[in-house]
Design a protein around this motif. Structure first.
Motif, short mmCIF file in Angstrom:
data_model
loop_
_atom_site.label_atom_id
_atom_site.label_comp_id
_atom_site.label_asym_id
_atom_site.label_seq_id
_atom_site.Cartn_x
_atom_site.Cartn_y
_atom_site.Cartn_z
N GLN A 1 108.16 15.71 103.33
CA GLN A 1 107.10 16.79 103.67
C GLN A 1 105.82 16.03 103.76
N SER A 2 105.37 15.05 103.08
CA SER A 2 104.02 14.70 103.24
C SER A 2 103.86 14.03 104.55
N TYR A 3 104.66 13.50 105.05
CA TYR A 3 104.28 12.81 106.22
C TYR A 3 103.98 14.03 107.48
N LEU A 4 104.76 15.06 107.45
CA LEU A 4 104.61 16.19 108.27
C LEU A 4 103.13 16.96 108.03
N ASN A 5 102.95 16.86 106.85
CA ASN A 5 101.38 17.47 106.33
C ASN A 5 100.35 16.52 106.92
#
Length: 384
Positions: free
Chosen positions: A264-268
């Motif tokens: 999720q951190s990449y999408l954030n």
């Protein structure tokens, strides 16, 4: 939704409610325009722009000229992007001529580059390699894959421990490391990972991305700083240079890492940067991507559009957020379509609010095609 359509739109007092990472209101983005009824023929217009570009810019040496007035100077990286644009045309139309032209251009680039594919600029090589991965995926022609892998190996020669990692801007600038040299190589690594299923490519993509995030990305806004350098013995990060080019490649790398890893951190990261891109006065003016001039800067917006489109298409993206992004793209695309394309020449300049006159650099023409191809792609995917 294929083909053309009649679009009724109101832009009087138009407000785009773009959701930030904190889900705040980012305010009004677009300038008011009169009510219009326009038929947007995205695919047909993309075809016309592709054909016009070939007729006007293609030289007898198999590569594309600097401008529409016959300047034959060869720009490696602009021609590399034309390979990518030809792949766009093939994916949209299915016409094999696009791939034939892409291969001819690839061979022409080698000929104009002293009979070799490596050159002094890391991002130039990365762009050609990325385009070649796409061409390989649709053609199965091993030449495209061989060139891509060769240039990936060449690029990684210029990773070093200076500033804790990162790839240099050029082959001879050991202390100068730029955003343009890192996120594109991360994207290239992910494309090769998808083809080869070799984890070395994924590992490199993660390492390059992590270094850039820690060194050249504003943690509060997601705006991408241009470079880090050693100036008079002092390490300096160039934070006042923020370009659509660097925002696009960063959003692209984050989006593709999310697709591969599910983290999720990449999408954030992609969302934070995309939201800031749409409202930063360094990048947009009243909802329109800024005029960054001709020359190399003329190609910057097209790169942003290409990778921002990939984020819009991401299945896991929140639908409200997706609609905000689509409206941003719609406003840019419709503005260029109505106000920025000179007809019948189908040329476009750096300001998408006005038609060009006189010299039109190949770079600005490429950005215009990328935007129209992106709109055709979004329409084909039923996003518009």
């Amino acid at each position: 939704m294929k083909g053309s359509k009649i679009v009724m739109f109101w832009l009087i007092g138009l407000v785009m409610l773009v959701t930030s990472c904190e889900d705040g209101d980012l305010g009004a983005l677009n300038d008011p325009k009169d009510k219009k009824e326009v038929e947007y023929t995205w695919a047909a217009t993309a075809d016309s722009m592709q054909e016009s570009t070939i007729n006007i810019y293609l030289s007898s040496q198999g590569t594309f000229r600097e401008n529409n007035e016959g300047n034959e100077f060869f720009h490696y990286w602009r021609n590399a992007h034309m390979v990518d644009v030809l792949v766009d045309g093939y994916l949209r139309s299915g016409e094999q001529d696009y791939i034939t032209r892409a291969k001819t251009l690839l061979l022409g680039i080698k000929s104009r580059n002293n009979g070799r594919y490596p050159n002094d600029f890391i991002d130039d090589m990365a762009w050609l390699a990325i385009a070649c991965t796409r061409a390989y995926e649709v053609s199965d022609d091993e030449l495209f894959l061989d060139v891509s892998k060769l240039l990936w190996e060449e690029n990684l020669k210029y990773w070093s421990d200076v500033y804790g990692g990162g790839i240099t801007w050029k082959v001879n600038t050991p202390n100068l490391k730029n955003a343009v040299s890192n996120a594109p190589v991360a994207i290239l690594s992910l494309r090769l990972y998808a083809i080869e299923n070799d984890t070395k490519y994924l590992d490199w993509a993660k390492d390059i991305y992590a270094w850039q995030k820690n060194t050249l990305v504003d943690p509060a806004t997601g705006l991408v700083w241009d470079h880090i350098d050693l100036v008079d013995g002092e390490v300096v990060v160039k934070k006042d240079w923020v370009f659509t080019y660097n925002m696009g490649t960063w959003i692209g790398a984050a989006t593709e890492l999310y697709q591969v890893t599910g983290e999720q951190s990449y999408l954030n990261d992609a969302i934070k940067s995309a939201n800031s891109m749409m409202t930063s006065p360094k990048l947009t003016s009243e909802g329109l991507l800024r005029d960054e001039g001709q020359g190399d800067g003329g190609l910057f917006k097209g790169i942003l559009v290409r990778y921002f489109t990939r984020l819009i298409e991401l299945p896991d993206l929140n639908e409200d957020r997706r609609q905000d992004y689509i409206e941003f793209m719609r406003f840019n695309g419709e503005t260029l379509y109505e106000d920025g394309i000179a007809r019948p020449s189908m040329l476009c300049g750096p300001n998408w609010r006005s038609t060009p006159g006189g010299v039109v650099d190949f770079s600005t023409q490429l950005s215009g095609i990328m935007l129209i191809e992106a709109m055709a792609r979004l329409e084909e995917g039923d996003f518009l």
